[in-house]
Motif scaffolding. Structure first.
Motif, PDB file in Angstrom:
ATOM      1  N   SER A 249      40.356 121.330 109.454  1.00  0.00           N
ATOM      2  CA  SER A 249      41.067 122.544 108.632  1.00  0.00           C
ATOM      3  C   SER A 249      42.405 122.462 108.513  1.00  0.00           C
ATOM      4  O   SER A 249      42.979 122.730 107.433  1.00  0.00           O
ATOM      5  N   ALA A 250      43.013 122.008 109.754  1.00  0.00           N
ATOM      6  CA  ALA A 250      44.362 122.022 109.589  1.00  0.00           C
ATOM      7  C   ALA A 250      44.963 120.828 108.775  1.00  0.00           C
ATOM      8  O   ALA A 250      45.863 121.012 107.844  1.00  0.00           O
ATOM      9  N   THR A 251      44.229 119.750 108.860  1.00  0.00           N
ATOM     10  CA  THR A 251      44.655 118.788 107.709  1.00  0.00           C
ATOM     11  C   THR A 251      44.377 118.951 106.410  1.00  0.00           C
ATOM     12  O   THR A 251      45.177 118.562 105.664  1.00  0.00           O
ATOM     13  N   ALA A 252      43.178 119.485 106.210  1.00  0.00           N
ATOM     14  CA  ALA A 252      42.997 120.056 104.565  1.00  0.00           C
ATOM     15  C   ALA A 252      43.995 120.956 104.027  1.00  0.00           C
ATOM     16  O   ALA A 252      44.679 120.917 102.894  1.00  0.00           O
ATOM     17  N   ARG A 253      44.788 121.900 104.803  1.00  0.00           N
ATOM     18  CA  ARG A 253      45.642 122.877 104.255  1.00  0.00           C
ATOM     19  C   ARG A 253      46.824 121.967 104.247  1.00  0.00           C
ATOM     20  O   ARG A 253      47.452 122.195 102.979  1.00  0.00           O
ATOM     21  N   LEU A 254      47.226 121.041 105.150  1.00  0.00           N
ATOM     22  CA  LEU A 254      48.438 120.052 104.815  1.00  0.00           C
ATOM     23  C   LEU A 254      48.324 119.144 103.580  1.00  0.00           C
ATOM     24  O   LEU A 254      49.241 118.896 102.828  1.00  0.00           O
ATOM     25  N   THR A 255      47.210 118.681 103.454  1.00  0.00           N
ATOM     26  CA  THR A 255      46.962 117.588 102.243  1.00  0.00           C
ATOM     27  C   THR A 255      46.417 118.393 100.732  1.00  0.00           C
ATOM     28  O   THR A 255      46.506 117.645  99.770  1.00  0.00           O
ATOM     29  N   GLY A 256      46.119 119.466 101.084  1.00  0.00           N
ATOM     30  CA  GLY A 256      45.514 120.149  99.897  1.00  0.00           C
ATOM     31  C   GLY A 256      44.013 119.877  99.461  1.00  0.00           C
ATOM     32  O   GLY A 256      43.693 120.009  98.511  1.00  0.00           O
ATOM     33  N   PHE A 257      43.349 119.179 100.270  1.00  0.00           N
ATOM     34  CA  PHE A 257      42.072 118.606 100.108  1.00  0.00           C
ATOM     35  C   PHE A 257      41.187 120.161 100.087  1.00  0.00           C
ATOM     36  O   PHE A 257      41.037 120.949 100.969  1.00  0.00           O
ATOM     37  N   ALA A 258      40.192 120.203  99.389  1.00  0.00           N
ATOM     38  CA  ALA A 258      39.250 121.501  99.176  1.00  0.00           C
ATOM     39  C   ALA A 258      38.037 121.041 100.190  1.00  0.00           C
ATOM     40  O   ALA A 258      37.674 122.052 100.754  1.00  0.00           O
ATOM     41  N   VAL A 259      37.800 119.842 100.405  1.00  0.00           N
ATOM     42  CA  VAL A 259      36.750 119.557 101.211  1.00  0.00           C
ATOM     43  C   VAL A 259      37.266 118.263 102.212  1.00  0.00           C
ATOM     44  O   VAL A 259      37.849 117.287 101.617  1.00  0.00           O
ATOM     45  N   LEU A 260      36.930 118.481 103.401  1.00  0.00           N
ATOM     46  CA  LEU A 260      37.415 117.232 104.241  1.00  0.00           C
ATOM     47  C   LEU A 260      36.658 117.297 105.510  1.00  0.00           C
ATOM     48  O   LEU A 260      36.608 118.623 106.168  1.00  0.00           O
ATOM     49  N   GLN A 261      35.830 116.156 105.834  1.00  0.00           N
ATOM     50  CA  GLN A 261      35.155 116.129 106.989  1.00  0.00           C
ATOM     51  C   GLN A 261      35.045 114.683 107.514  1.00  0.00           C
ATOM     52  O   GLN A 261      35.122 113.869 106.742  1.00  0.00           O
ATOM     53  N   VAL A 262      35.059 114.744 108.903  1.00  0.00           N
ATOM     54  CA  VAL A 262      34.769 113.693 109.822  1.00  0.00           C
ATOM     55  C   VAL A 262      33.147 113.544 110.270  1.00  0.00           C
ATOM     56  O   VAL A 262      32.762 114.468 110.806  1.00  0.00           O
ATOM     57  N   GLN A 263      32.734 112.383 110.038  1.00  0.00           N
ATOM     58  CA  GLN A 263      31.218 112.223 110.644  1.00  0.00           C
ATOM     59  C   GLN A 263      30.916 110.627 111.293  1.00  0.00           C
ATOM     60  O   GLN A 263      31.978 109.828 110.829  1.00  0.00           O
ATOM     61  N   ASP A 264      30.188 110.856 112.298  1.00  0.00           N
ATOM     62  CA  ASP A 264      29.811 109.663 113.021  1.00  0.00           C
ATOM     63  C   ASP A 264      28.860 108.932 112.210  1.00  0.00           C
ATOM     64  O   ASP A 264      28.391 109.155 111.078  1.00  0.00           O
ATOM     65  N   SER A 265      28.448 107.867 112.707  1.00  0.00           N
ATOM     66  CA  SER A 265      27.380 106.732 112.020  1.00  0.00           C
ATOM     67  C   SER A 265      26.209 107.606 111.511  1.00  0.00           C
ATOM     68  O   SER A 265      25.440 107.278 110.767  1.00  0.00           O
ATOM     69  N   ALA A 266      25.813 108.461 112.380  1.00  0.00           N
ATOM     70  CA  ALA A 266      24.403 109.313 112.271  1.00  0.00           C
ATOM     71  C   ALA A 266      24.490 110.312 111.107  1.00  0.00           C
ATOM     72  O   ALA A 266      23.625 110.967 110.920  1.00  0.00           O
ATOM     73  N   GLY A 267      25.651 110.667 110.726  1.00  0.00           N
ATOM     74  CA  GLY A 267      26.065 111.711 109.889  1.00  0.00           C
ATOM     75  C   GLY A 267      26.373 113.036 110.429  1.00  0.00           C
ATOM     76  O   GLY A 267      26.373 114.064 109.664  1.00  0.00           O
ATOM     77  N   ARG A 268      26.612 113.009 111.901  1.00  0.00           N
ATOM     78  CA  ARG A 268      26.728 114.333 112.462  1.00  0.00           C
ATOM     79  C   ARG A 268      28.239 114.742 112.084  1.00  0.00           C
ATOM     80  O   ARG A 268      29.212 113.871 112.451  1.00  0.00           O
ATOM     81  N   ILE A 269      28.562 115.956 111.856  1.00  0.00           N
ATOM     82  CA  ILE A 269      29.608 116.391 111.277  1.00  0.00           C
ATOM     83  C   ILE A 269      30.499 116.548 112.773  1.00  0.00           C
ATOM     84  O   ILE A 269      30.154 117.417 113.324  1.00  0.00           O
ATOM     85  N   LEU A 270      31.823 116.058 112.741  1.00  0.00           N
ATOM     86  CA  LEU A 270      32.635 116.079 114.100  1.00  0.00           C
ATOM     87  C   LEU A 270      33.502 117.335 113.743  1.00  0.00           C
ATOM     88  O   LEU A 270      33.950 117.839 114.611  1.00  0.00           O
ATOM     89  N   SER A 271      33.950 117.280 112.545  1.00  0.00           N
ATOM     90  CA  SER A 271      35.065 118.317 112.095  1.00  0.00           C
ATOM     91  C   SER A 271      34.884 118.576 110.422  1.00  0.00           C
ATOM     92  O   SER A 271      34.860 117.406 109.855  1.00  0.00           O
ATOM     93  N   SER A 272      34.949 119.857 110.157  1.00  0.00           N
ATOM     94  CA  SER A 272      34.632 120.122 108.700  1.00  0.00           C
ATOM     95  C   SER A 272      35.994 121.095 108.241  1.00  0.00           C
ATOM     96  O   SER A 272      36.080 122.121 108.980  1.00  0.00           O
ATOM     97  N   GLY A 273      36.642 120.538 107.380  1.00  0.00           N
ATOM     98  CA  GLY A 273      37.709 121.448 106.773  1.00  0.00           C
ATOM     99  C   GLY A 273      37.409 122.667 106.239  1.00  0.00           C
ATOM    100  O   GLY A 273      38.051 123.731 106.178  1.00  0.00           O
ATOM    101  N   GLN A 274      36.319 122.640 105.414  1.00  0.00           N
ATOM    102  CA  GLN A 274      35.681 123.689 104.372  1.00  0.00           C
ATOM    103  C   GLN A 274      34.935 124.433 105.092  1.00  0.00           C
ATOM    104  O   GLN A 274      34.996 125.870 104.791  1.00  0.00           O
ATOM    105  N   PHE A 275      34.365 124.294 106.301  1.00  0.00           N
ATOM    106  CA  PHE A 275      33.530 125.041 106.990  1.00  0.00           C
ATOM    107  C   PHE A 275      33.594 124.925 108.490  1.00  0.00           C
ATOM    108  O   PHE A 275      32.952 123.748 108.821  1.00  0.00           O
ATOM    109  N   ARG A 276      34.405 125.689 109.217  1.00  0.00           N
ATOM    110  CA  ARG A 276      34.789 125.049 110.558  1.00  0.00           C
ATOM    111  C   ARG A 276      33.362 124.933 111.443  1.00  0.00           C
ATOM    112  O   ARG A 276      33.248 124.004 112.217  1.00  0.00           O
TER     113      ARG A 276
END
Length: 554
Positions: free
Chosen positions: A97-124
């Motif tokens: 969320s913090a990085t999306a605000r800084l970069t201007g990304f509307a969508v930003l998320q980090v996921q592991d190899s199984a597709g589990r979301i570790l961090s979501s900028g558009q939906f915490r």
């Protein structure tokens, strides 16, 4: 087909065929150039949109790779994925969320190899949700990008997503993100308003004229089924081109219609200008016959019709001359028959006189005293026989006058005819100039012609008050010179039917008429090479016009 119709068709062909060829050529050339220009503009817009899209993805991908490198080197991320403390865990959840605000990304998320979301900028609150569709779509795309409708607390947001991968502690991770990519953002890729860009997702069918620039995977994060690809397209607006083509076509049709109208009007006018004189000439020619060679054709025109009229006028003149010669020959051939007829008529007229004289001679020998009584008794026979012979002589003089074609001054003859009119209700007016050229006519014949016409004019008044006008003037047609005599009355006039019969032998409308006056006038004028015509209308009187060549003839 009439001459006027042929002229109209010829003018229409001359006007319309070149115009149709010109219109076809203009439309074909315009269409070819417009199509070529449209292709060039479309190629230019397509290249520009593709370049802007590639530039945007390259920028986002570079930023994502920077973020991935940062996370790979960040100890807090290492601690968070190892779940060493709750603070590092919370930091990872809030990182996107913090990085999306800084970069201007509307969508930003980090996921592991199984597709589990570790961090979501558009939906915490999306952390720990397994959603492998986005990184899988980015990885499978040739452009290494995808169109994503990502979940948010309020409503989905559409973004153009790229991705980057990194490894921490031997474990693979992906970071995906991108800026907003709604309809306004898509349209901004094309700077040409006539070629707007659009994004088509789902099962929307392709439309005619659409140009697909790139096909990208499409992921609707709220639906757990496979999605159809998204297409970035151009929809050229050919409205201005259609309007231009329609305008050119409309003006061509207007020009064609105007040309047709003008061609028809010009053809009608030319046809009238040509056919009217020809019709009049044809009507005058149709009236020609051996007894009616007094038609005049020359009108003074200097064009081809004038040449034709002069030719016909000369032909009529030659016919008049030939008819005059023919009548002379007929007259010479008929002289013997006429002499025998005169001899017979005179013998018949002398027989009663001979009988009376024989009776008187016998009475003088036998009874001289009764001679006076016998003479008184037979005197009536003598007088009637003498009157018959006198009338016979006058009639023969009328039927076969002695003709002379020498010069004759017409002025005194006109005056004599006017003075001979019986005084009554008719007013006689003489309109003759001081000088007139001599005419090629016998004086007795000219007197007889005018006397017949004036007598008819007086009779036409039918005893009512009226005016008879006798005129003379010089008429020059260029080919021949005439003295034109006119005899006009204010009588009852004639109908067309009466005028058509007026010059026929033995046709008369008078109770005591012989029907020979006008026919004799026509024949006498034919012998002189002259002509006569009548202008009349019921209730408007009649005007006879006589043309006699001047002496010497031109």
């Amino acid at each position: 087909m009439t001459f006027r119709a042929r002229l109209t068709l010829a003018l229409l062909a001359l006007a319309v065929v070149p115009l149709l060829i010109l219109g076809y050529g203009v439309r074909r050339e315009m269409r070819a150039r417009l199509d070529a220009d449209a292709v060039r503009r479309l190629d230019a817009v397509t290249a520009a949109v593709d370049a802007r899209l590639a530039e945007r993805l390259a920028t986002d991908r570079s930023r994502l790779e920077g973020l991935a490198s940062g996370l790979a080197a960040d100890n807090r991320f290492r601690a968070a994925i190892a779940e060493e403390t709750s603070d590092e865990r919370r930091w990872l959840i809030d990182w996107a969320s913090a990085t999306a605000r800084l970069t201007g990304f509307a969508v930003l998320q980090v996921q592991d190899s199984a597709g589990r979301i570790l961090s979501s900028g558009q939906f915490r609150n999306d952390f720990d949700r397994v959603a492998p569709a986005v990184p899988r779509a980015v990885a499978s795309a040739t452009a290494r990008a995808a169109i994503v409708d990502a979940r948010t607390p309020a409503r989905p947001v559409r973004a153009l997503v790229a991705g980057a991968s990194f490894t921490v502690r031997g474990l693979p991770f992906t970071i995906t993100g991108g800026s907003r990519f709604d309809s306004a953002d898509v349209a901004a890729l094309s700077l040409d308003a006539t070629h707007p860009a659009a994004l088509v997702t789902g099962a929307e069918p392709a439309r005619d004229g659409e140009i697909t620039i790139v096909t990208l995977p499409y992921v609707d994060d709220a639906v757990a089924i496979d999605q159809r690809p998204a297409r970035l397209i151009l929809r050229p607006d050919d409205g201005p081109t259609r309007a231009l083509k329609a305008g050119v076509t409309r003006w061509l049709l207007i020009t064609l219609g105007g040309t047709l109208l003008v061609a028809v009007l010009v053809a009608a006018l030319l046809g009238r200008l040509v056919s009217a004189p020809l019709s009049a000439l044809s009507a005058r020619t149709a009236r020609l016959d051996l007894d009616r060679l007094d038609q005049r054709f020359s009108t003074g025109r200097d064009d081809e019709l004038g040449a034709l009229e002069r030719t016909l006028d000369a032909l009529a003149g030659r016919l008049r001359t030939s008819v005059a010669r023919l009548r002379e020959a007929e007259r010479a051939a008929a002289t013997g028959d006429l002499a025998r007829q005169v001899n017979h008529d005179i013998k018949n007229g002398l027989a009663p006189i001979r009988n009376v004289l024989r009776h008187l001679a016998q009475t003088a020998e036998r009874d001289p005293d009764a001679l006076a009584a016998i003479f008184a008794e037979r005197r009536g026979t003598l007088e009637s026989s003498v009157e018959y012979l006198d009338a016979l002589a006058r009639n023969y003089a009328k039927l076969s006058p002695a003709l002379s074609h020498g010069p004759t001054d017409p002025r005194p003859i006109v005056q004599d005819v006017a003075r001979a009119v019986a005084k009554g209700t008719a007013t006689v007016e003489v309109l003759v100039p001081e000088t007139l050229p001599p005419v090629r006519a016998d004086a007795v014949v000219l007197h007889r012609i005018l006397d017949n016409l004036v007598s008819n004019a007086v009779d036409a008044l039918e005893g009512n008050p009226g005016r008879v006008t006798i005129g003379a003037a010089v008429a020059d047609t260029g080919a021949e010179r005439y003295v034109r005599f006119t005899v006009a009355d204010t009588g009852r006039g004639m109908t067309r039917e009466e005028l058509a019969l007026a010059f026929n032998d033995f046709h008369t409308t008078k109770p005591a008429g012989t029907g020979l006056g006008l026919s004799v006038v026509r024949r006498l004028l034919a012998d002189l090479g002259g002509s006569v015509r009548a202008d009349t209308a019921p209730g408007e009187g009649t005007t006879f016009t006589v043309d006699i060549p001047t002496f010497p003839a031109r």
